[in-house]
Design an enzyme around this catalytic site. Sequence first.
Site, PDB file in Angstrom:
ATOM      1  N   CYS A 164     -33.907 -25.692  42.040  1.00  0.00           N
ATOM      2  CA  CYS A 164     -32.517 -25.225  42.765  1.00  0.00           C
ATOM      3  C   CYS A 164     -32.447 -23.996  42.751  1.00  0.00           C
ATOM      4  O   CYS A 164     -31.276 -23.437  43.080  1.00  0.00           O
ATOM      5  CB  CYS A 164     -31.479 -25.979  41.456  1.00  0.00           C
ATOM      6  SG  CYS A 164     -31.290 -27.551  41.641  1.00  0.00           S
ATOM      7  N   GLU A 215     -22.551 -33.884  43.005  1.00  0.00           N
ATOM      8  CA  GLU A 215     -23.118 -32.917  44.286  1.00  0.00           C
ATOM      9  C   GLU A 215     -24.166 -34.124  44.816  1.00  0.00           C
ATOM     10  O   GLU A 215     -24.843 -34.004  45.815  1.00  0.00           O
ATOM     11  CB  GLU A 215     -24.095 -32.182  43.496  1.00  0.00           C
ATOM     12  CG  GLU A 215     -23.659 -30.790  43.145  1.00  0.00           C
ATOM     13  CD  GLU A 215     -24.611 -29.733  42.316  1.00  0.00           C
ATOM     14  OE1 GLU A 215     -25.723 -30.046  42.646  1.00  0.00           O
ATOM     15  OE2 GLU A 215     -24.174 -28.795  42.243  1.00  0.00           O
ATOM     16  N   HIS A 261     -19.543 -26.408  55.191  1.00  0.00           N
ATOM     17  CA  HIS A 261     -20.630 -25.579  56.192  1.00  0.00           C
ATOM     18  C   HIS A 261     -20.657 -24.336  55.651  1.00  0.00           C
ATOM     19  O   HIS A 261     -20.672 -23.302  56.543  1.00  0.00           O
ATOM     20  CB  HIS A 261     -20.309 -25.740  57.336  1.00  0.00           C
ATOM     21  CG  HIS A 261     -20.642 -27.222  57.748  1.00  0.00           C
ATOM     22  ND1 HIS A 261     -19.777 -28.282  57.545  1.00  0.00           N
ATOM     23  CD2 HIS A 261     -21.780 -27.730  58.538  1.00  0.00           C
ATOM     24  CE1 HIS A 261     -20.400 -29.412  57.956  1.00  0.00           C
ATOM     25  NE2 HIS A 261     -21.449 -29.151  58.647  1.00  0.00           N
TER      26      HIS A 261
HETATM   27  N1  LIG Z   1     -25.513 -29.441  34.602  1.00  0.00           N
HETATM   28  C1  LIG Z   1     -25.879 -29.132  36.100  1.00  0.00           C
HETATM   29  N2  LIG Z   1     -27.305 -29.305  36.351  1.00  0.00           N
HETATM   30  C2  LIG Z   1     -27.669 -29.075  37.408  1.00  0.00           C
HETATM   31  C3  LIG Z   1     -26.850 -28.587  38.474  1.00  0.00           C
HETATM   32  C4  LIG Z   1     -25.447 -28.407  38.196  1.00  0.00           C
HETATM   33  O1  LIG Z   1     -24.824 -27.885  38.962  1.00  0.00           O
HETATM   34  N3  LIG Z   1     -25.125 -28.609  37.096  1.00  0.00           N
HETATM   35  N4  LIG Z   1     -27.285 -28.576  39.583  1.00  0.00           N
HETATM   36  C5  LIG Z   1     -28.504 -28.805  40.177  1.00  0.00           C
HETATM   37  C6  LIG Z   1     -29.000 -28.786  41.575  1.00  0.00           C
HETATM   38  O2  LIG Z   1     -27.858 -28.151  42.587  1.00  0.00           O
HETATM   39  C7  LIG Z   1     -29.460 -29.820  42.088  1.00  0.00           C
HETATM   40  O3  LIG Z   1     -29.579 -29.999  43.580  1.00  0.00           O
HETATM   41  C8  LIG Z   1     -28.824 -31.347  41.756  1.00  0.00           C
HETATM   42  O4  LIG Z   1     -29.190 -31.807  40.756  1.00  0.00           O
HETATM   43  P1  LIG Z   1     -30.040 -33.170  40.492  1.00  0.00           P
HETATM   44  O5  LIG Z   1     -29.437 -34.149  39.951  1.00  0.00           O
HETATM   45  O6  LIG Z   1     -31.466 -32.622  39.667  1.00  0.00           O
HETATM   46  O7  LIG Z   1     -30.720 -33.397  41.927  1.00  0.00           O
HETATM   47  P2  LIG Z   1     -31.540 -34.613  42.542  1.00  0.00           P
HETATM   48  O8  LIG Z   1     -31.119 -35.317  43.668  1.00  0.00           O
HETATM   49  O9  LIG Z   1     -32.877 -33.615  42.819  1.00  0.00           O
HETATM   50  O10 LIG Z   1     -31.886 -35.691  41.299  1.00  0.00           O
HETATM   51  P3  LIG Z   1     -32.953 -36.781  40.856  1.00  0.00           P
HETATM   52  O11 LIG Z   1     -32.334 -37.519  40.351  1.00  0.00           O
HETATM   53  O12 LIG Z   1     -33.778 -35.914  40.084  1.00  0.00           O
HETATM   54  O13 LIG Z   1     -33.480 -36.868  42.309  1.00  0.00           O
HETATM   55  C9  LIG Z   1     -29.542 -29.095  39.002  1.00  0.00           C
HETATM   56  N5  LIG Z   1     -29.130 -29.464  37.925  1.00  0.00           N
HETATM   57 ZN   LIG Z   2     -27.958 -28.299  44.317  1.00  0.00          ZN
END
Ligand SMILES: Nc1nc2c(c(=O)[nH]1)N=C([C@H](O)[C@H](O)COP(=O)(O)OP(=O)(O)OP(=O)(O)O)CN2
Ligand SMILES: [Zn+2]
Length: 139
Positions: free
Chosen positions: A43, A126, A87
């Site tokens: 990230c 997200e 955006h």
């Molecule tokens: N407590 C938080 N942890 C994370 C955040 C956040 O805002 N708060 N954000 C991120 C990243 O923005 C990431 O894009 C989103 O997290 P994640 O769930 O790991 O996304 P994935 O789609 O890659 O999840 P998988 O389930 O591993 O595919 C990270 N952490």
């Molecule tokens: Zn993200």
Amino acid sequence: MTGRRPPSGDCPLKKTPLITEISKEFTFEAAHRLPNVPEGHKCSRVHGHSYRIEITLRGPVHPQFGWIVDFAELNAAWQPLHAQLDHRLLNDVPGLENPTSELLAAWLFERVNVPGTTVARIRVAETCTSSCTVYAAEG
Ligand SMILES: Nc1nc2c(c(=O)[nH]1)N=C([C@H](O)[C@H](O)COP(=O)(O)OP(=O)(O)OP(=O)(O)O)CN2
Ligand SMILES: [Zn+2]
């Protein structure tokens, strides 16, 4: 079961004080990077999300209209926030230099304003599986 019924015309439900909330879901598309994550964290790179935001308002139910406020008022309150976020690279938005879900939810919480209501909670998702919800702390 005793079979005892309340006296006729004495509906217990009508005497129960109710807390009523309304919610509406919104979406926007944006990019972000998380500047404070450990080196090598995925990230730290710029990437995008289709954000889903659920805003929940609390307030008295209007005796004539039968609603807290028209959902359209919540929709109207969202529009200037959508314009600031959609955006965009969220890191460029003042106050969102570290745009985690937690800090975005808090940022929104401070900015949603629908007269006659209070914001009960805001949920920021997200991804399909990751979300954060903020509430007003009691007291
Ligand atoms: N407590 C938080 N942890 C994370 C955040 C956040 O805002 N708060 N954000 C991120 C990243 O923005 C990431 O894009 C989103 O997290 P994640 O769930 O790991 O996304 P994935 O789609 O890659 O999840 P998988 O389930 O591993 O595919 C990270 N952490
Ligand atoms: Zn993200």
